[in-house]
Write an enzyme that holds these catalytic residues in place. Structure first.
Site, mmCIF file in Angstrom:
data_model
loop_
_atom_site.group_PDB
_atom_site.id
_atom_site.type_symbol
_atom_site.label_atom_id
_atom_site.label_comp_id
_atom_site.label_asym_id
_atom_site.label_seq_id
_atom_site.Cartn_x
_atom_site.Cartn_y
_atom_site.Cartn_z
ATOM 1 N N PRO A 29 0.839 -1.204 0.000
ATOM 2 C CA PRO A 29 0.000 0.000 0.000
ATOM 3 C C PRO A 29 0.870 1.248 0.000
ATOM 4 O O PRO A 29 1.801 1.362 0.791
ATOM 5 C CB PRO A 29 -0.788 -0.124 1.320
ATOM 6 C CG PRO A 29 0.087 -0.966 2.200
ATOM 7 C CD PRO A 29 0.800 -1.913 1.293
ATOM 8 N N CYS B 62 2.532 4.340 8.665
ATOM 9 C CA CYS B 62 2.658 5.591 7.907
ATOM 10 C C CYS B 62 3.437 6.626 8.712
ATOM 11 O O CYS B 62 3.056 6.961 9.837
ATOM 12 C CB CYS B 62 1.282 6.146 7.536
ATOM 13 S SG CYS B 62 1.399 7.700 6.607
ATOM 14 N N ASP C 131 13.213 -2.289 0.485
ATOM 15 C CA ASP C 131 14.368 -2.405 -0.400
ATOM 16 C C ASP C 131 14.267 -3.582 -1.372
ATOM 17 O O ASP C 131 15.259 -4.270 -1.629
ATOM 18 C CB ASP C 131 15.672 -2.512 0.410
ATOM 19 C CG ASP C 131 15.982 -1.233 1.180
ATOM 20 O OD1 ASP C 131 15.311 -0.220 0.929
ATOM 21 O OD2 ASP C 131 16.889 -1.262 2.038
ATOM 22 N N ASN D 236 8.984 -6.496 3.759
ATOM 23 C CA ASN D 236 8.841 -5.286 2.948
ATOM 24 C C ASN D 236 10.061 -4.398 3.181
ATOM 25 O O ASN D 236 10.523 -4.286 4.304
ATOM 26 C CB ASN D 236 7.544 -4.566 3.368
ATOM 27 C CG ASN D 236 7.353 -3.211 2.711
ATOM 28 O OD1 ASN D 236 6.948 -2.268 3.360
ATOM 29 N ND2 ASN D 236 7.619 -3.096 1.429
ATOM 30 N N LYS E 86 0.257 -3.750 9.074
ATOM 31 C CA LYS E 86 1.548 -3.362 8.494
ATOM 32 C C LYS E 86 2.249 -2.448 9.487
ATOM 33 O O LYS E 86 1.722 -1.389 9.844
ATOM 34 C CB LYS E 86 1.355 -2.669 7.147
ATOM 35 C CG LYS E 86 2.672 -2.437 6.412
ATOM 36 C CD LYS E 86 2.429 -2.061 4.954
ATOM 37 C CE LYS E 86 3.738 -2.057 4.168
ATOM 38 N NZ LYS E 86 4.672 -0.996 4.568
#
Length: 318
Positions: free
Chosen positions: A15, A99, A199, A197, A138
């Protein structure tokens, strides 16, 4: 592993706010993303029936299976609005705890949740009780200090079905190197699927992450910008040890397909403006790309834009 079974394969589109809209998700799905994630959707905005937020929830069968990501910090509101997020026909509901944007974190949402394990537990528990699809979270490594292993344990105890780990702290934003050791450590102790998640810019990167962390799935973010082909290539590489290079002609066709989707779903005025950043990513590294970016940013007519892009690709191919 029920969560993993909801996906077509274990290479996912991460996302990304302002990027993972419906057109981009459809393009990535076309190239083999096992699951695509929506932009994050505010639970409070859904609660107050915000029109712009409703637009974020538009979906199509072409992109399924879809995971919708929500954010917020009020367990009751998040639980009450979960069914609205799932009105897209999503197969998975994801909770954003990573976020780093100030406008999100300063309200106690997103990565700010990493500072409050008790609140995380309440949110996951409340949301899980209201939906009948897998609930995932996440997370980042932490806010300022690394505490992802503790948070992962709390999330699992609250009943979540999987955890995606981006191993950078909020203070790092997207700078520095993602610490895959954090993913590895969480995976070693978890009893639910862990998604790695951070790189992943090539099929080789994805394989290294799988091999090193033993994660159950890999989530690609910036590596997919202007490069939806990475999903096909990664799946192929994991199966055969090699993958096809994408010819320039196919890149051009995909760019135009993406543009047409944006105009179809958002209209010419908005579609062209939102396409500019995608176009810049598609042509990055190609001859005279900087000059072309400058031209694209001054065009607001679809016919003119397509003509300019056609001429650009034609000159490269000569």
């Amino acid at each position: 592993m029920e969560f993993i079974k909801t996906a077509d394969n274990n290479i996912f589109l991460a996302p990304m706010a302002g990027i993972c809209d419906l057109p981009f998700r459809v393009v990535c799905k076309k190239y083999g993303a096992g699951m695509v994630y929506s932009e994050m959707v505010s639970s409070k905005a859904m609660y107050y029936k915000d029109k712009k937020t409703k637009d974020l929830l538009i979906s199509t069968d072409e992109e399924k299976p879809l995971a919708v990501q929500i954010f917020g910090s009020d367990p009751d509101i998040m639980a009450q609005t979960a069914f609205v997020a799932l009105s897209t026909g999503a197969s998975v509901l994801d909770i954003n705890m990573g976020c780093p944007a100030p406008k999100v974190a300063n309200n106690g949402d997103g990565s700010a949740l990493m500072k409050n394990p008790d609140l995380i537990y309440k949110i996951v528990k409340a949301v899980k009780k209201e939906v009948d699809v897998p609930v995932t979270c996440k997370i980042r490594s932490g806010f300022e200090e690394v505490n992802a292993p503790l948070i992962a344990k709390v999330i699992e105890e609250a009943g979540a079905d999987a955890i995606a780990v981006h191993p950078r702290t909020r203070q790092m934003y997207y700078s520095g190197k993602a610490d895959w050791d954090i993913i590895k450590g969480i995976k070693e102790k978890a009893n639910i699927p862990i998604i790695g998640n951070g790189d992943i810019f090539s099929p080789e990167d994805a394989k290294r992450m799988f091999d090193y962390t033993k994660c159950d799935a890999v989530m690609i973010a910036r590596g997919a910008q202007g490069n939806p082909f990475i999903f096909e290539q990664t799946n192929e590489y994991l199966k055969t040890g090699s993958y096809r290079q994408i010819p320039l002609e196919e890149k051009e066709e995909t760019l135009f397909y993406h543009l047409d989707l944006l105009i179809k779903y958002k209209g010419e005025h908005i579609g062209i403006r939102e396409f500019r950043k995608h176009a810049a990513w598609y042509i990055k590294g190609l001859k005279d790309s900087a000059l072309m970016r400058g031209k694209i940013n001054t065009i607001s007519n679809c016919y003119e834009l397509k003509k300019e892009l056609e001429n650009y690709f034609e000159n490269i191919e000569k």
